[in-house]
Enzyme design. Sequence first.
Site, mmCIF file in Angstrom:
data_model
loop_
_atom_site.group_PDB
_atom_site.id
_atom_site.type_symbol
_atom_site.label_atom_id
_atom_site.label_comp_id
_atom_site.label_asym_id
_atom_site.label_seq_id
_atom_site.Cartn_x
_atom_site.Cartn_y
_atom_site.Cartn_z
ATOM 1 N N ASN A 234 0.857 -1.192 0.000
ATOM 2 C CA ASN A 234 0.000 0.000 0.000
ATOM 3 C C ASN A 234 0.891 1.239 0.000
ATOM 4 O O ASN A 234 1.556 1.523 0.988
ATOM 5 C CB ASN A 234 -0.901 -0.038 1.249
ATOM 6 C CG ASN A 234 -1.818 1.169 1.337
ATOM 7 O OD1 ASN A 234 -1.901 1.966 0.396
ATOM 8 N ND2 ASN A 234 -2.499 1.311 2.464
ATOM 9 N N LYS B 45 -0.008 4.299 -0.078
ATOM 10 C CA LYS B 45 -0.643 5.433 0.617
ATOM 11 C C LYS B 45 -0.393 6.710 -0.186
ATOM 12 O O LYS B 45 -0.461 6.675 -1.411
ATOM 13 C CB LYS B 45 -0.110 5.525 2.045
ATOM 14 C CG LYS B 45 -0.221 4.195 2.784
ATOM 15 C CD LYS B 45 -0.102 4.320 4.263
ATOM 16 C CE LYS B 45 -0.255 2.946 4.898
ATOM 17 N NZ LYS B 45 -0.478 2.978 6.313
ATOM 18 N N HIS C 50 -10.080 1.197 4.062
ATOM 19 C CA HIS C 50 -8.853 1.334 4.866
ATOM 20 C C HIS C 50 -9.142 2.233 6.069
ATOM 21 O O HIS C 50 -9.858 3.220 5.943
ATOM 22 C CB HIS C 50 -7.718 1.915 4.011
ATOM 23 C CG HIS C 50 -6.391 1.796 4.690
ATOM 24 N ND1 HIS C 50 -6.014 2.640 5.704
ATOM 25 C CD2 HIS C 50 -5.377 0.903 4.539
ATOM 26 C CE1 HIS C 50 -4.808 2.277 6.141
ATOM 27 N NE2 HIS C 50 -4.402 1.223 5.447
ATOM 28 N N GLU D 97 -7.529 4.436 7.540
ATOM 29 C CA GLU D 97 -7.182 5.860 7.406
ATOM 30 C C GLU D 97 -8.311 6.625 6.719
ATOM 31 O O GLU D 97 -8.564 7.793 7.016
ATOM 32 C CB GLU D 97 -5.844 6.000 6.660
ATOM 33 C CG GLU D 97 -4.682 5.619 7.568
ATOM 34 C CD GLU D 97 -3.433 5.111 6.859
ATOM 35 O OE1 GLU D 97 -3.330 5.236 5.624
ATOM 36 O OE2 GLU D 97 -2.558 4.569 7.562
ATOM 37 N N GLU E 220 -6.592 -5.705 9.434
ATOM 38 C CA GLU E 220 -5.587 -4.717 9.840
ATOM 39 C C GLU E 220 -6.044 -4.060 11.134
ATOM 40 O O GLU E 220 -6.856 -3.118 11.099
ATOM 41 C CB GLU E 220 -5.448 -3.630 8.776
ATOM 42 C CG GLU E 220 -4.921 -4.096 7.450
ATOM 43 C CD GLU E 220 -4.192 -2.976 6.708
ATOM 44 O OE1 GLU E 220 -3.016 -3.138 6.424
ATOM 45 O OE2 GLU E 220 -4.814 -1.933 6.441
ATOM 46 N N GLY F 23 1.245 1.249 11.267
ATOM 47 C CA GLY F 23 2.302 2.260 11.374
ATOM 48 C C GLY F 23 2.807 2.515 12.782
ATOM 49 O O GLY F 23 3.457 3.532 13.028
ATOM 50 N N SER G 264 2.189 -2.932 10.558
ATOM 51 C CA SER G 264 3.575 -2.960 11.067
ATOM 52 C C SER G 264 4.360 -4.202 10.653
ATOM 53 O O SER G 264 5.147 -4.730 11.444
ATOM 54 C CB SER G 264 3.585 -2.778 12.588
ATOM 55 O OG SER G 264 3.187 -1.463 12.910
ATOM 56 N N GLY H 236 4.376 0.745 5.408
ATOM 57 C CA GLY H 236 5.667 1.413 5.604
ATOM 58 C C GLY H 236 6.872 0.658 5.054
ATOM 59 O O GLY H 236 7.745 1.267 4.425
HETATM 60 P P1 PGA Z 1 1.936 -0.315 7.896
HETATM 61 O O1 PGA Z 1 0.596 0.008 7.095
HETATM 62 O O2 PGA Z 1 2.557 -1.543 7.276
HETATM 63 O O3 PGA Z 1 2.780 0.911 7.726
HETATM 64 O O4 PGA Z 1 1.549 -0.557 9.315
HETATM 65 C C1 PGA Z 1 -0.257 -1.020 6.673
HETATM 66 C C2 PGA Z 1 -1.455 -0.421 5.980
HETATM 67 O O5 PGA Z 1 -1.876 0.694 6.310
HETATM 68 O O6 PGA Z 1 -2.029 -1.051 5.082
#
Ligand code: PGA
Length: 246
Positions: A8, A10, A93, A95, A165, A171, A211, A233
């Site tokens: 992803n 983002k 998602h 976010e 997730e 993150g 993460s 990330g």
């Molecule tokens: P992350 O994000 O690996 O940075 O925790 C995962 C995601 O938002 O899909």
Amino acid sequence: MKKFVVGNFKMNTTPSEFNVYLDEFLPRIKDCKANIMFCLPATHFCVAKSRLEATNIKFLAQNISSEEKGAFTGEISNVMVKDCGAYGTLIGHSELRKRLKETPESINQKIIRALAVNLKVILCIGETKYERSTKKTKLVLKRQLDTALKGLYENELKNIIIAYEPVWAIGTGKTPTAKEIENTVCDIRSIIAENFTVRSSEKINILYGGSITESNFGQFVKIKGINGLLVGGAKKKKKSFANICK
Ligand code: PGA
């Protein structure tokens, strides 16, 4: 069966930076057997279409509109995404749920729109830290799934991948234990079985995300019932992401 590795992006990288990213990334995963997918900003679709055509990497949108067309400035529709060559779209998602106040009903609408034009869907679900600490995880996931998948036919589930997730793991460097993920995936499958059939609950693909790094991904990929990973990330470093894919 091949595992999925979904990156992803983002709101990271410009299209030109993404082009350079591919210069370094593609040779690294030449003989890789995983099912690799990129969730990209729409600004990257042109680059993705031309650079990924000759590879087996698929690209997806990070979101689509719940509306068909019309006066929705700033939004991108299912057909627009499809016409750009995208394989599917991420939906729900956390976010977006948080920042754009995405509701379970709009998530359901978006899934219906995506499936209507043959876009695959990666549906993100997960509990917050508070919901976890008050032992509401299963209840929350059930609510999210019940509404998101409302009105769908069982045979449409083959076009849906569920990404578990936990919101508190995205993150943050924190992750559930392998056993916790295994139990939650089991809960997710039982919710699917209640809404559809046991057979469909066994067949649906489920990813873990939150993460994931080059050093911890091994423990997640081995979890019973997990069909792949959704990486945020760690994907910024081409080498780490390529190693996870391999
Ligand atoms: P992350 O994000 O690996 O940075 O925790 C995962 C995601 O938002 O899909």
